[in-house]
Design an enzyme around this catalytic site. Structure first.
Site, PDB file in Angstrom:
ATOM      1  CB  SER A 141      -0.899   0.018   1.233  1.00  0.00           C
ATOM      2  OG  SER A 141      -1.589   1.252   1.331  1.00  0.00           O
ATOM      3  CE1 TYR A 155      -4.084  -2.332   4.974  1.00  0.00           C
ATOM      4  CE2 TYR A 155      -3.417  -0.101   4.371  1.00  0.00           C
ATOM      5  CZ  TYR A 155      -3.819  -1.377   4.003  1.00  0.00           C
ATOM      6  OH  TYR A 155      -3.935  -1.703   2.674  1.00  0.00           O
TER       7      TYR A 155
END
Length: 246
Positions: A141, A155
């Protein structure tokens, strides 16, 4: 020619579903791992078959080693030797500051995003190394380098771990003929935002993105497919950012 056999985790929705369909269109057979929605998984499997590929869907949790082994065993038994892995399964938990995040959420995010990726990569490496060939693509990501303050620092930290896994494993497995890369999507228009409590988040983020829009799952899938293809045969250890300029 024999079709590649690719394992895709988290393949029932979002980026994972788009990856399954794109790979099928590009000549792969697919073993689709999913954690919950059997109906959605079967819909994706039907799409793979409509594109000319074979597909098996296996309910499993990437953070459970026995489940990972069952996914790969099913792929090998039903489709043939596994030639590729797309390490896509991931969770975020609710949006919020780290100080307000429940310990159970932190543990689940680490278990799926880090331990799950490691377990799947380990099993793929065990199968591919004796064969002298294979491709692993991890889904990271843009959060790994942006940090995502106020949203999901936890995250972002797990995706930074995925980047480290990509670099290290590429160096470890390169002499065995196995390539390891990653794709780092930016904000992408999938239902993961609803799961984290902000269904409109992707479009609300658009003004901050240089291209002024969120990505589409198919755009991420195209990057994954290229990294798995012979056109990327000299590409390993890299994290390809597909983030609209973020």
């Amino acid at each position: 020619m024999t079709r590649p056999v690719t394992v895709v985790t988290g393949g029932s929705r979002g980026i994972g579903a788009a990856v399954c369909l794109r790979l099928a269109a590009d000549g792969h057979d697919v073993a689709l791992g999913y954690v919950r929605d059997a109906g959605a998984a079967e819909t994706v499997a039907e799409g793979v078959r409509a594109a000319g590929g074979r597909c098996v869907a296996v309910r499993m949790d990437t953070s459970v080693a026995a489940d990972v082994d069952r996914l790969f065993d099913t792929a090998e038994d039903r489709l043939g030797p596994v030639t590729g892995l797309v390490n896509n399964a991931g969770v975020t938990g609710p949006l919020g500051r780290l100080a307000d995040t429940d310990t159970a959420v932190l543990r689940r995010v680490v278990d799926v995003n880090v331990l799950g990726a490691l377990l799947c990569a380990r099993r793929a490496a065990r199968l591919m190394t004796p064969r002298g060939t294979g491709v692993i693509v991890n889904v990271s990501s843009a959060a790994a380098t942006l940090g995502s303050p106020g949203e999901y620092v936890h995250y972002a930290a797990t995706k930074a771990a995925v980047d480290a896994l990509t670099v290290g494993l590429a160096k470890e497995l390169g002499p065995d003929g196995i390539r390891v890369t990653a794709v780092a999507p930016g904000t992408t228009d999938t239902d993961i935002h609803a799961a984290m409590g902000a269904p409109d988040r992707a479009h609300q983020a658009a003004p901050r993105i240089p291209l002024r829009r969120p990505g589409q799952p198919e755009e991420i899938a195209a990057a994954v497919s290229w990294l798995m293809s012979p056109d990327a045969s000299y590409t390993t250890g890299t994290v390809l950012r597909v983030a609209g300029g973020m």
